[in-house]
Write a protein that holds these residues in place. Structure first.
Motif, mmCIF file in Angstrom:
data_model
loop_
_atom_site.group_PDB
_atom_site.id
_atom_site.type_symbol
_atom_site.label_atom_id
_atom_site.label_comp_id
_atom_site.label_asym_id
_atom_site.label_seq_id
_atom_site.Cartn_x
_atom_site.Cartn_y
_atom_site.Cartn_z
ATOM 1 N N ILE A 197 0.855 -1.243 0.078
ATOM 2 C CA ILE A 197 0.067 -0.063 0.013
ATOM 3 C C ILE A 197 0.952 1.236 0.031
ATOM 4 C CG2 ILE A 197 -1.711 1.187 1.045
ATOM 5 C CD1 ILE A 197 -2.647 -1.506 0.320
ATOM 6 N N GLU A 198 0.733 2.130 -0.944
ATOM 7 C CA GLU A 198 1.422 3.237 -0.816
ATOM 8 C C GLU A 198 0.635 4.421 -1.184
ATOM 9 O OE1 GLU A 198 4.441 2.590 -3.874
ATOM 10 O OE2 GLU A 198 3.391 3.187 -5.688
ATOM 11 N N GLU A 199 1.028 5.806 -0.910
ATOM 12 C CA GLU A 199 0.304 6.875 -1.334
ATOM 13 C C GLU A 199 0.365 6.967 -2.597
ATOM 14 O OE1 GLU A 199 2.197 10.598 -0.548
ATOM 15 O OE2 GLU A 199 4.252 9.957 -0.245
ATOM 16 N N LYS A 200 -0.841 7.465 -3.318
ATOM 17 C CA LYS A 200 -1.112 7.995 -4.690
ATOM 18 C C LYS A 200 -0.426 9.125 -4.949
ATOM 19 C CE LYS A 200 -4.471 9.417 -8.088
ATOM 20 N NZ LYS A 200 -5.940 9.714 -8.385
ATOM 21 N N LEU A 201 0.544 9.012 -6.261
ATOM 22 C CA LEU A 201 1.187 10.166 -6.532
ATOM 23 C C LEU A 201 0.699 10.817 -7.720
ATOM 24 C CD1 LEU A 201 4.822 8.911 -6.578
ATOM 25 C CD2 LEU A 201 3.916 10.395 -4.512
ATOM 26 N N THR A 202 0.776 12.392 -7.967
ATOM 27 C CA THR A 202 0.027 12.776 -8.877
ATOM 28 C C THR A 202 1.396 13.616 -9.684
ATOM 29 O OG1 THR A 202 -1.792 13.232 -7.719
ATOM 30 C CG2 THR A 202 -1.327 14.760 -9.450
ATOM 31 N N GLY A 203 1.328 13.322 -10.950
ATOM 32 C CA GLY A 203 2.522 14.087 -11.668
ATOM 33 C C GLY A 203 2.710 13.100 -13.148
ATOM 34 N N GLU A 204 3.847 13.457 -13.499
ATOM 35 C CA GLU A 204 4.017 12.814 -15.080
ATOM 36 C C GLU A 204 5.160 11.810 -14.792
ATOM 37 O OE1 GLU A 204 2.659 13.292 -18.191
ATOM 38 O OE2 GLU A 204 1.259 14.748 -17.239
ATOM 39 N N GLU A 205 4.757 10.360 -15.421
ATOM 40 C CA GLU A 205 5.659 9.462 -15.190
ATOM 41 C C GLU A 205 6.735 9.493 -16.703
ATOM 42 O OE1 GLU A 205 4.437 5.541 -14.418
ATOM 43 O OE2 GLU A 205 2.463 6.147 -13.448
ATOM 44 N N LYS A 291 7.462 12.911 -11.796
ATOM 45 C CA LYS A 291 7.974 13.950 -11.515
ATOM 46 C C LYS A 291 6.586 14.526 -10.883
ATOM 47 C CE LYS A 291 9.325 18.703 -13.108
ATOM 48 N NZ LYS A 291 9.780 19.553 -14.135
ATOM 49 N N THR A 292 6.674 14.954 -9.748
ATOM 50 C CA THR A 292 5.687 15.488 -8.606
ATOM 51 C C THR A 292 5.881 17.030 -8.335
ATOM 52 O OG1 THR A 292 6.481 14.937 -6.526
ATOM 53 C CG2 THR A 292 5.513 13.121 -7.891
ATOM 54 N N GLN A 294 6.622 17.357 -5.361
ATOM 55 C CA GLN A 294 7.469 17.406 -4.265
ATOM 56 C C GLN A 294 8.793 16.808 -4.996
ATOM 57 O OE1 GLN A 294 4.191 15.827 -3.944
ATOM 58 N NE2 GLN A 294 3.615 18.016 -3.147
ATOM 59 N N GLY A 295 9.171 16.817 -6.090
ATOM 60 C CA GLY A 295 10.231 16.327 -6.628
ATOM 61 C C GLY A 295 9.993 14.992 -7.303
ATOM 62 N N ILE A 296 11.102 14.547 -7.732
ATOM 63 C CA ILE A 296 11.418 13.291 -8.670
ATOM 64 C C ILE A 296 11.148 11.915 -7.562
ATOM 65 C CG2 ILE A 296 12.608 11.614 -10.000
ATOM 66 C CD1 ILE A 296 11.699 14.170 -11.435
ATOM 67 N N LYS A 297 10.201 11.022 -7.775
ATOM 68 C CA LYS A 297 9.867 9.846 -7.094
ATOM 69 C C LYS A 297 10.047 8.657 -7.798
ATOM 70 C CE LYS A 297 8.282 12.311 -3.388
ATOM 71 N NZ LYS A 297 8.847 12.686 -2.194
ATOM 72 N N LEU A 298 10.870 7.668 -7.453
ATOM 73 C CA LEU A 298 10.724 6.286 -7.943
ATOM 74 C C LEU A 298 9.417 5.535 -7.819
ATOM 75 C CD1 LEU A 298 12.597 3.974 -9.246
ATOM 76 C CD2 LEU A 298 12.917 3.148 -7.000
ATOM 77 N N ILE A 299 9.093 4.750 -8.988
ATOM 78 C CA ILE A 299 7.743 4.175 -8.835
ATOM 79 C C ILE A 299 8.224 2.572 -8.818
ATOM 80 C CG2 ILE A 299 5.579 3.524 -10.169
ATOM 81 C CD1 ILE A 299 5.429 6.442 -9.461
ATOM 82 N N GLU A 300 9.016 2.190 -9.735
ATOM 83 C CA GLU A 300 9.681 0.765 -9.586
ATOM 84 C C GLU A 300 10.798 0.710 -10.472
ATOM 85 O OE1 GLU A 300 6.319 -1.044 -10.974
ATOM 86 O OE2 GLU A 300 6.646 -1.027 -13.088
ATOM 87 N N PHE A 301 11.555 -0.444 -10.141
ATOM 88 C CA PHE A 301 12.474 -0.857 -10.910
ATOM 89 C C PHE A 301 12.217 -2.140 -11.852
ATOM 90 C CE2 PHE A 301 15.208 0.743 -7.495
ATOM 91 C CZ PHE A 301 16.048 1.646 -8.348
#
Length: 608
Positions: A197-205, A291-292, A294-301
């Motif tokens: 379970i993780e917070e939903k991010l909003t931005g461009e992947e 890109k959110t 709040q900055g760049i976040k990793l979704i997955e590898f």
């Protein structure tokens, strides 16, 4: 290690690619530019494109790594390059190294970066907790639900293992309320025993693909892929309907700093993995980032090339991929040269994809016309004994073109797809000028609840949004005072550019009516309308809303198209007597004599 000794490029005469789909086909095509090398393929399906390009092939089970190793021995492979994930997770690289066969791929222990999302999340968090969204792994329903509630139910629910891009469910897309989230969590736990379970991010992947060997990393230009089935990024998720890259090796919404931040996250993660496990990282490793605000976040590898992103990358790679891989394995300095051209890739799929898999794709194409247009095509489909194309759990055929601009490449692909004969679906909007313009500015758009003192600003926005009716100013004060939680405004650089609000029925609790939605004309190309509606749907979902209704005038095709793309259906016949206007069912006299309107509805409940 991928190989104990340095590899002499001149000694490589036989190469084995392990893959069945588009990314395998384009890999073979690139390597075969070296005339002194024979390239073979191990597939689990008969891909006609790979069969055409390969010097030989074998069909087998990807989890049968012994069979893959035996085929490598049979063709006297000097190096094996797996571009499919499952053989690596089964331990293919370990087996090949035991047989002294060089392999550009990770040991089974390293594939955990892709196959175990929980492991990857924890590892990256140890580098910097700001690199990833807030998350936790659970084995029981109640603590998982408690955590989802602590995040305001705005979450993504994911299996911990491999999903092929189709296992993730997100609030506001497939999940609308606590019931949906509960059902999804239970379903994942029943199948996989653990749920993330993780917070939903909003931005461009976007994707950043790299060739790695230990801490030796060679990055490639970023690519953005589009998983939603329908134009405007609407509809259900797919494996991906297409992707694009830009001529400047960034993206419309991505800065050089954003790119470097993503690379820093990837490099730090590899160093942390080696530090924790003592194991080497080797192969194609790419990070899916967002890109959110709040900055760049990793979704997955992913420990393999992306599909379709790898086609964008190899289409502009001027070097031979095999030469680059050898230098990476030898840890020799290498800077691959990429053309300063944009690329657009689009898939055509069966009409019922992704609701129905293993469908046939009945199309015919004229290769000479595609050559004239400068468009290449690659198969993510297999032929059966009757010669029919079956997409299996994949998609269909990918078409890709290069040009000085993204819209230019998009136009070439659309011209190519227009020459096809048969039944299929695709996304026309990927790479269009409208999409590119919108993505340049969309990151700066903020959606929020308005404050009561802003009622005059709201009224001014609606006044700019013809043909909407701007009601008296006091009307908007009442709305913002008493219905703020179901009112939203959109802002761009601090300026209000859009507004919408809903009212809940007192006769049928859970049913909402969307009264007005407006975006000023200068910002309608940014996709603000869909952003407002989607955010409103999320707000209503959190209030246990079950259905949204909206009425549209028959002579407002733009508004009608917006709601249809967002999944609203024409429910006019359920209301009473209808007329046919512009081939659409319209409720007669809905708002009084002569005021005919289309009634649209969307159900906010879902099934899992």
């Amino acid at each position: 290690m991928a190989t104990a000794n340095k590899i002499n490029p001149d000694d490589i005469k036989s190469v084995l690619i392990v893959d069945s789909w588009s990314k395998g086909q384009i890999t073979i095509k690139n390597i075969k530019n070296r005339k002194d090398v024979r390239v073979y393929a191990f597939m689990d399906q008969e891909n006609p494109g790979i069969i055409e390009w390969a010097d030989g092939f074998k069909i087998g089970d990807f989890e049968d790594i012994q069979a893959i190793g035996d085929y490598a021995r049979e063709i006297k492979a000097d190096i094996v390059i797996p571009t499919a994930a499952y053989p690596l997770e089964a331990g293919l690289a370990d087996l090949l190294l035991e047989r002294d066969v060089p392999v550009f791929g990770p040991l089974k222990s390293a594939t955990r970066l892709e196959s175990d999302k929980g492991f990857a999340r924890r590892l990256v968090s140890e580098c910097n907790e700001n690199y990833v969204p807030r998350f936790m792994i659970f084995e029981k329903e109640k603590p998982a639900l408690d955590y989802a509630e602590s995040l305001g139910w705005k979450v993504a629910v994911k299996p911990v293992g491999l999903t092929g891009g189709l296992g993730v469910k997100v609030f506001g897309d497939q999940l609308w309320n606590k019931r949906d989230i509960t059902s999804c969590i239970i379903g994942v736990l029943e199948k996989d025993a653990q749920v993330l379970i993780e917070e939903k991010l909003t931005g461009e992947e976007f994707s950043l693909q790299c060739l790695v060997n230990d801490t030796f990393i060679v990055p490639t230009p970023p690519v953005q892929d589009f998983k939603k089935l329908l134009a405007g990024d609407q509809g259900p998720n797919t494996g991906s309907m297409g992707s694009y890259s830009a001529h400047d090796h960034l993206l419309p919404f991505l800065t050089e700093k954003d790119y470097q931040d993503a690379l820093t996250i990837l490099e730090g993660s590899i160093r942390k993995f080696i530090e924790i496990t003592g194991q080497n990282c080797c192969g194609f490793l790419y990070g899916q980032f967002m890109k959110t605000q709040q900055g760049i976040k990793l979704i997955e590898f992913n420990f393999r090339p992306g599909d379709p992103e790898w086609m964008n990358t190899l289409s502009i790679l001027q070097d031979n991929l095999l030469d680059v891989i050898i230098k990476v394995l030898n840890k020799e300095e290498v800077k691959p040269v990429f053309m300063n051209l944009a690329t657009v890739c689009k898939y055509i799929t069966p009409e019922k994809y992704p609701q129905k898999l293993h469908e046939f794709l009945d199309v015919s194409l004229d290769k000479s016309k595609l050559d004239e247009l400068g468009v290449d095509f690659y198969y993510s489909a297999a032929t059966d004994r009757q010669g029919r194309l079956n997409v299996g759990e994949e998609r269909g055929i990918a078409f890709i073109a290069k040009d000085a601009t993204i819209p230019g490449a998009c136009k070439k692909v659309e011209e190519a797809i227009a020459t096809l004969k048969g039944s299929f679906r695709h996304r026309e909007d990927i790479g269009s000028e409208k999409m590119v313009r919108a993505q340049k500015m969309k990151m700066d758009v903020v959606i929020r609840h308005p404050e009561e003192p802003e009622f005059i600003l709201v009224r001014d926005v609606i006044a700019e949004c013809q043909p909407l009716i701007a009601h008296p100013i006091h009307f908007y004060k009442i709305i913002l005072r008493y219905f703020k939680q179901t009112a939203l405004v959109a802002e761009l650089n601090g300026q209000m550019i859009g507004f919408t609000f809903c009212l809940e029925s007192q006769n049928s609790p859970g049913r909402y009516f969307l009264w007005q939605i407006g975006v000023i004309s200068s910002c309608r190309h940014l996709g603000v309308g869909p952003m407002l509606v989607k955010t409103m749907e999320e707000e209503i979902g959190l209030r246990d809303g079950k259905e949204i209704e909206v009425t549209v005038e028959p002579d407002n095709p733009a508004s009608l198209k917006l709601f249809e793309q967002l999944g609203y259906r024409n429910a006019s016949k359920e209301e009473g007597e209808t007329l046919a206007i512009e081939e659409k069912d319209v409720v007669k006299d809905y708002y009084g004599p002569g005021r005919h309107h289309i009634l649209l509805k969307k159900n906010l409940t879902s099934k899992h």
